[in-house]
Motif scaffolding. Sequence first.
Motif, short mmCIF file in Angstrom:
data_model
loop_
_atom_site.label_atom_id
_atom_site.label_comp_id
_atom_site.label_asym_id
_atom_site.label_seq_id
_atom_site.Cartn_x
_atom_site.Cartn_y
_atom_site.Cartn_z
N GLY A 71 -10.63 5.43 2.82
CA GLY A 71 -10.41 3.98 2.83
C GLY A 71 -9.93 3.39 1.52
O GLY A 71 -9.89 2.17 1.37
N THR A 72 -9.56 4.23 0.56
CA THR A 72 -9.06 3.74 -0.72
C THR A 72 -7.54 3.66 -0.67
O THR A 72 -6.86 4.66 -0.43
CB THR A 72 -9.49 4.64 -1.89
OG1 THR A 72 -10.91 4.71 -1.93
CG2 THR A 72 -8.98 4.09 -3.22
N ALA A 73 -7.03 2.47 -0.88
CA ALA A 73 -5.59 2.23 -0.88
C ALA A 73 -5.08 2.21 -2.31
O ALA A 73 -5.75 1.72 -3.22
CB ALA A 73 -5.29 0.90 -0.21
N PRO A 109 -4.71 11.65 -7.61
CA PRO A 109 -5.32 12.18 -6.39
C PRO A 109 -5.16 11.28 -5.17
O PRO A 109 -5.34 11.74 -4.03
CB PRO A 109 -6.79 12.34 -6.76
CG PRO A 109 -6.80 12.46 -8.25
CD PRO A 109 -5.66 11.58 -8.71
N LEU A 110 -4.81 10.02 -5.36
CA LEU A 110 -4.65 9.10 -4.23
C LEU A 110 -3.26 9.18 -3.61
O LEU A 110 -3.02 8.57 -2.56
CB LEU A 110 -4.92 7.66 -4.67
CG LEU A 110 -6.36 7.34 -5.04
CD1 LEU A 110 -6.46 5.92 -5.59
CD2 LEU A 110 -7.26 7.53 -3.83
N LEU A 111 -2.37 9.92 -4.21
CA LEU A 111 -1.00 10.04 -3.67
C LEU A 111 -0.97 10.90 -2.43
O LEU A 111 -1.73 11.78 -2.24
CB LEU A 111 -0.04 10.58 -4.72
CG LEU A 111 0.18 9.68 -5.93
CD1 LEU A 111 1.11 10.37 -6.93
CD2 LEU A 111 0.78 8.34 -5.51
N ALA A 118 5.96 7.79 -8.66
CA ALA A 118 4.62 7.79 -9.25
C ALA A 118 4.30 9.13 -9.91
O ALA A 118 3.64 9.18 -10.95
CB ALA A 118 3.58 7.47 -8.18
N ARG A 119 4.78 10.20 -9.32
CA ARG A 119 4.50 11.55 -9.85
C ARG A 119 5.19 11.81 -11.19
O ARG A 119 4.75 12.67 -11.94
CB ARG A 119 4.89 12.60 -8.82
CG ARG A 119 4.00 12.60 -7.60
CD ARG A 119 4.35 13.70 -6.60
NE ARG A 119 3.41 13.69 -5.49
CZ ARG A 119 3.59 13.03 -4.36
NH1 ARG A 119 4.69 12.33 -4.17
NH2 ARG A 119 2.68 13.08 -3.41
N VAL A 120 6.27 11.09 -11.49
CA VAL A 120 7.00 11.32 -12.73
C VAL A 120 6.94 10.14 -13.70
O VAL A 120 7.38 10.26 -14.85
CB VAL A 120 8.49 11.66 -12.44
CG1 VAL A 120 8.59 12.92 -11.61
CG2 VAL A 120 9.22 10.51 -11.77
N VAL A 138 0.87 -1.18 0.00
CA VAL A 138 0.00 0.00 0.00
C VAL A 138 0.91 1.23 0.00
O VAL A 138 1.70 1.42 0.92
CB VAL A 138 -0.94 0.01 1.22
CG1 VAL A 138 -1.76 1.30 1.26
CG2 VAL A 138 -1.85 -1.21 1.20
N LEU A 139 0.77 2.04 -1.04
CA LEU A 139 1.65 3.19 -1.22
C LEU A 139 1.17 4.43 -0.49
O LEU A 139 1.96 5.20 0.03
CB LEU A 139 1.79 3.48 -2.72
CG LEU A 139 2.67 4.65 -3.14
CD1 LEU A 139 4.09 4.48 -2.61
CD2 LEU A 139 2.67 4.79 -4.65
N ASN A 140 -0.12 4.61 -0.43
CA ASN A 140 -0.65 5.85 0.16
C ASN A 140 -1.14 5.60 1.59
O ASN A 140 -0.96 4.53 2.15
CB ASN A 140 -1.79 6.40 -0.71
CG ASN A 140 -3.02 5.52 -0.69
OD1 ASN A 140 -2.98 4.35 -0.31
ND2 ASN A 140 -4.13 6.06 -1.12
N LYS A 141 -1.79 6.62 2.13
CA LYS A 141 -2.44 6.50 3.43
C LYS A 141 -3.94 6.39 3.17
O LYS A 141 -4.61 7.40 2.95
CB LYS A 141 -2.13 7.72 4.30
CG LYS A 141 -0.67 7.82 4.68
CD LYS A 141 -0.41 9.04 5.55
CE LYS A 141 1.05 9.10 5.93
NZ LYS A 141 1.38 10.30 6.72
#
Length: 120
Positions: free
Chosen positions: A31-33, A118-120, A106-108, A22-25
């Motif tokens: 609750g979306t990972a 938007p999930l980052l 992920a951003r590049v 899981v990369l994000n919080k």
Amino acid sequence: MPEISQGTTFFLPGRKQHLAFVLNKPEDHAGTALVVNVTTQYTMSDTSCRVYRGEHSFIEHASVIYYAGAQAKQVGDIARLINEQIWLPCQERVTQALIDRALAGARVSPEFLQTLLPLL
């Protein structure tokens, strides 16, 4: 239900086991990972985030984050997949340093879906 949070690791099914995490919080995204996996680095691989041997006990050779396969999943769905042993749990979390590099990558990355930004 297993706790699903940033850095949680598991193995995706397939011909070869791939470490995913899981990369994000998820708690910051209803609750979306955001799930990414690590794969072997080849000549044509997206090298926006390299992963090196020893960064996680499962990593044995030069690898990369496979951004083209990134997916959004609800934490409840991930927990169900782990409980049903479709995705196999891994007790060792990824480090914050790898998470930070993977977020930057992920951003590049030319392969990361823009709709997932938007999930980052």
